[in-house]
Scaffold this active site. Structure first.
Site, PDB file in Angstrom:
ATOM      1  N   GLU A 135       0.603  -1.179  -0.031  1.00 45.66           N
ATOM      2  CA  GLU A 135       0.058   0.139   0.086  1.00 45.66           C
ATOM      3  C   GLU A 135       0.847   1.243  -0.043  1.00 45.66           C
ATOM      4  OE1 GLU A 135      -2.746  -0.427   3.363  1.00 45.66           O
ATOM      5  OE2 GLU A 135      -3.852  -1.615   1.986  1.00 45.66           O
ATOM      6  N   GLU A 204      -6.319  -8.038  -0.925  1.00 49.17           N
ATOM      7  CA  GLU A 204      -6.993  -7.671   0.459  1.00 49.17           C
ATOM      8  C   GLU A 204      -8.465  -7.615   0.506  1.00 49.17           C
ATOM      9  OE1 GLU A 204      -4.930  -5.561   3.257  1.00 49.17           O
ATOM     10  OE2 GLU A 204      -3.072  -6.197   2.969  1.00 49.17           O
TER      11      GLU A 204
END
Length: 804
Positions: A135, A204
């Site tokens: 991320e 995710e």
């Protein structure tokens, strides 16, 4: 627990396991001889368990992982290597990052674990995945051009490892062409990789959310999780991963945040203790099987999207042979819809997706949950002493007690003017740092004559603090998971002459994400006493004496070999509500084989160990009663972490997982450090048990034998709506608590008969299910009066049974 967890995941229809590699769990200091791969950090053992189960493995080396894990998985010592800045074009950081990643890659190669070597680290067929960074796209701009250079360097460094499998970057908005960019979110159906030549990966999907001490408990309904997955594959998805499918426990001080709870249950399909969370686990199992039935068409068919209404559409995957699969969705978050596809009418509940492996028969709808639900309880068990107590009338264990001194318990670590940063001082070797200072109050001070107590004012960057004045606990303060900073304002009792202030500053997990997160500090920034000497005494720049950690910590008295390093006082009635106290008891394991939790609701805040193993931080802190919680969650519409919370005004975490593998039949040494005071006589073990099973199914529920179903002969496996119940291992259905065919109301545990009810419902369920480990009951004329209540359309069967 690993083999059982992996097997339960496989039974749930999972075909790959994804795992992080925690850098700070493996490289404990900046030299080449301190790598640790034992116990819970035995990475090779875990990979081989996955391989032996016949599953693939996705390896997230990181080395930054976030994960609500302490310091985002990066070793704290690295922050103190001169000149280091995390996650940017910084030579010290890149040096240590490359060294660690190379170590892990070589370890995997030595064990032949990469797909290119015939190992399990594989995505599908001949291509596998390894992750680098995590991320970073959210924070890259904060680092400017150095951030962009770091992204390119990280990708090139990873590719140079020659693993023979692709590398992935999550949420990277400008990925180098050598890696695959992926999506992390509650929904990724609209995500598209930067390059049209890259597969669409969802690394995710959050089936729940994490908890912080002092906050309510988030839940994501299974209907919405299934909706998000089905939509993703409807829109061309290739890989979907649940974060988390099993979250587990942040043992010891591994939780980050700050304020992340020791439990990392995450409302995941497999709960913290290793039990299937039903109906979420079962509903997703049926979804996985339904998607796999479409696999050939999804991989080989030509996709086509057709509008079936303003918020309804179908994606058809048709092969040259004429075989096809279709996925129909209704994204209206309020209303159901009736649509026509291939001259057949289908009803779609609001916010739902139907899966048609043969473009004709609906085998699954995300909003129709037909799999069993379970009621899980924590059954308390008193601590049983391993040795007979001197007083046979006393049933509890004998407690050994050791009390710490508030403040400097041995030679001071250093003294200086002013307040130091907590984290820079402890370097995370402990949660605790003592700040002590003294000041003089003249016996003629106005505060003694007026009877008005002076007030202590403290401002802190976080995370929590206990304030002792002259060895007495006078105040406690803390931040929370949203705002770590806090203030303390409390009247205090002083004496004439010298007064000592001892502040026990506490970390509750280090920051685990954000740009430049390693520079976020903690600890007091201002300490003032108001109401003495006709004004305010500012101690902020006074001389402070510091001591890192606790005496019991320093002596490691929680380890079996070090228990005799202090003088314990033995008692059958341990002191209650006494701060800075260590408690030790020798107890038996609770009976049975069910998972075990330590019930700490009557304690204050502290740390716990069993047989030298770190159970973790405990803190039965209550959520605010003013938060918004729900009795029943409406699955329809976009999910956010605060949408379906429960537990307002209740303790965030009461039970603390103790793996059965840590327990011996007897002679288990339980050690507790209590910071502010509790009642250890009320500490209990609790065993986690499935007490009852429920099912609630409608006549129109899509019912196929999904285990044996083949797309080429679907009609053979079509059946009436069927309730399936299966008790946990070694238990049977011992009683029917509720059964009603008609229009029953309520939910699992609270079912009640509605206006329409077949009076034979209970006897039918008893006949079919009683004394069996599992049973199936068809909603048909053979079992129920399907013609009763003609005015009730689409009647339902609700059942609750007990297992024992």
């Amino acid at each position: 627990m690993w083999p059982g967890l992996v097997q339960l995941a496989k039974e749930g229809g999972v075909n790959a396991i994804e795992t992080y590699v925690f850098w700070n769990g493996h490289e404990l200091s900046p030299n080449n001889v301190s790598y640790y791969f034992g116990g819970r950090y035995d990475l090779v053992k875990f990979c081989k368990i996955v391989q032996e189960a016949g599953l693939y493995l996705i390896l997230r080396i990181g080395p930054f992982v976030a994960a609500e894990w302490n310091f985002g998985g990066v070793p704290v010592w690295l922050h103190y290597v001169p000149g280091t800045v995390f996650r940017t074009d910084n030579e010290p950081f890149k040096y240590y990052m490359k060294k660690f990643m190379t170590l892990i890659v070589e370890k995997m190669k030595q064990e032949k674990l990469f797909a290119s070597q015939g190992g399990p680290i594989i995505l599908s067929q001949a291509s596998g995945v390894v992750f680098v960074e995590n991320e970073y796209g959210f924070y890259e701009s904060a680092y400017g051009e150095a951030g962009k250079r770091y992204t390119i360097w990280a990708a090139n460094m990873s590719i140079s490892q020659n693993t023979g499998v692709p590398w992935i970057m999550c949420m990277q908005f400008d990925p180098p062409d050598t890696v695959i960019d992926t999506c992390n979110s509650f929904y990724c159906d609209h995500f598209k990789p930067i390059s049209p030549n890259k597969p669409k990966f969802w690394t995710e999907n959050w089936p729940g959310w994490f908890k912080t001490f002092g906050a309510s408990d988030p839940h994501r309904p299974p209907e919405d999780v299934a909706f998000s997955v089905a939509r993703f594959f409807q829109k061309g998805g290739s890989l979907q991963n649940y974060y988390m499918y099993h979250g587990g426990t942040n043992f010891g001080r591994t939780a980050g945040g700050p304020f992340i709870t020791t439990s990392y249950d995450y409302d995941a399909p497999i709960d913290e203790y290793g039990l299937a969370r039903c109906p979420k686990w079962g509903h997703l199992k049926e979804l996985h099987r339904s998607i796999k039935l479409c696999e050939h068409a999804l991989l080989n068919g030509e996709p086509k999207t057709l509008s079936l209404g303003p918020l309804q559409e179908v994606d058809v995957y048709e092969e040259a042979s004429g075989a096809c699969s279709a996925i129909i969705s209704n994204t209206d978050d309020k209303n159901g819809a009736t649509v026509v596809f291939k001259n057949t009418t289908y009803h779609l509940p609001a916010w739902s997706v139907s899966i048609l492996p043969d473009c004709k028969n609906v085998v699954f709808n995300t909003a129709k949950v037909g799999s069993q639900a379970s009621v899980v309880e924590m059954i308390p068990t008193d601590l049983q002493p391993s040795a007979t107590a001197p007083n046979n009338d006393f049933k509890g264990p004998q407690w050994d007690v050791f009390r710490e001194r508030a403040g400097i318990w041995d030679a001071a670590d250093f003294t200086q003017n002013g307040l130091v940063d907590h984290i820079n001082t402890t370097k995370d070797t402990t949660d605790y740092l003592w700040y002590t200072a003294s000041f003089h109050v003249d016996e003629t001070d106005e505060s003694f004559r007026s009877g008005k107590s002076p007030v202590i004012l403290i401002e802190s960057k976080g995370h929590a603090m206990h304030v002792f004045i002259n060895q007495k606990l006078e105040a406690t303060g803390s931040g929370n998971g949203t705002v770590p900073r806090f203030k303390i304002r409390r009247p205090i009792a002083l004496k004439a002459g010298k007064n000592e202030v001892a502040l026990l500053s506490m970390a509750v997990g280090l920051q685990n994400a954000g740009a430049f997160y390693e520079w976020i500090g903690a600890g007091p920034t201002s300490v003032k006493i108001v109401g003495i000497k006709n004004g305010t005494v500012d101690l902020s720049t006074s001389k402070w004496t510091y001591k890192i950690g606790l005496q019991g910590e320093s002596l490691r008295i929680y380890e079996p070999n070090n228990l005799s390093r202090v003088n314990w006082e033995s008692t059958l009635r341990p002191p209650k509500h006494q701060p800075l106290t260590w408690y030790k008891a020798v107890v038996n394991s609770p009976p049975g084989q069910e998972p075990v939790g330590l019930d700490m609701i009557h304690m204050g805040k502290g740390l716990a160990w069993l047989n030298g193993n770190e159970v973790g931080r405990y803190w039965p802190r209550k959520a605010s009663p003013h938060e918004i919680c729900v009795q029943q969650c409406d699955y329809r519409g976009k999910f956010m972490p605060n949408k379906c919370n429960t537990g307002c005004g209740e303790v965030t975490q009461r039970w603390y997982h103790v793996p059965r593998s840590w327990l011996k039949p007897s002679g288990n040494v339980l050690v507790i450090f209590e910071e502010k005071g509790g009642d250890p006589s009320k500490i209990r073990f609790s065993t986690r048990k499935v007490s009852s099973l429920c099912a609630h199914i409608a006549e129109d529920h899509p019912s196929f034998d999904l285990e044996r179903l083949q797309v080429s002969s679907m009609e053979e496996y079509k059946k009436k709506a069927t309730v399936s119940l299966k008790c946990p291992t070694s238990t049977r259905i011992s009683a029917v608590k509720f059964a009603s065919f008609g229009d029953p109301v309520g939910s699992c545990g609270t079912y009640a008969v509605g206006g329409c009810h077949d009076s034979n419902s209970e006897s039918v369920v008893q006949r079919v299910c009683l004394n069996k480990e599992e049973c199936e009951l068809e909603v048909s004329q053979k079992n129920f009066d399907v013609n009763l209540c003609p005015n009730v359309a689409n009647k339902r069967l609700a059942v609750e049974v007990l297992c024992s």
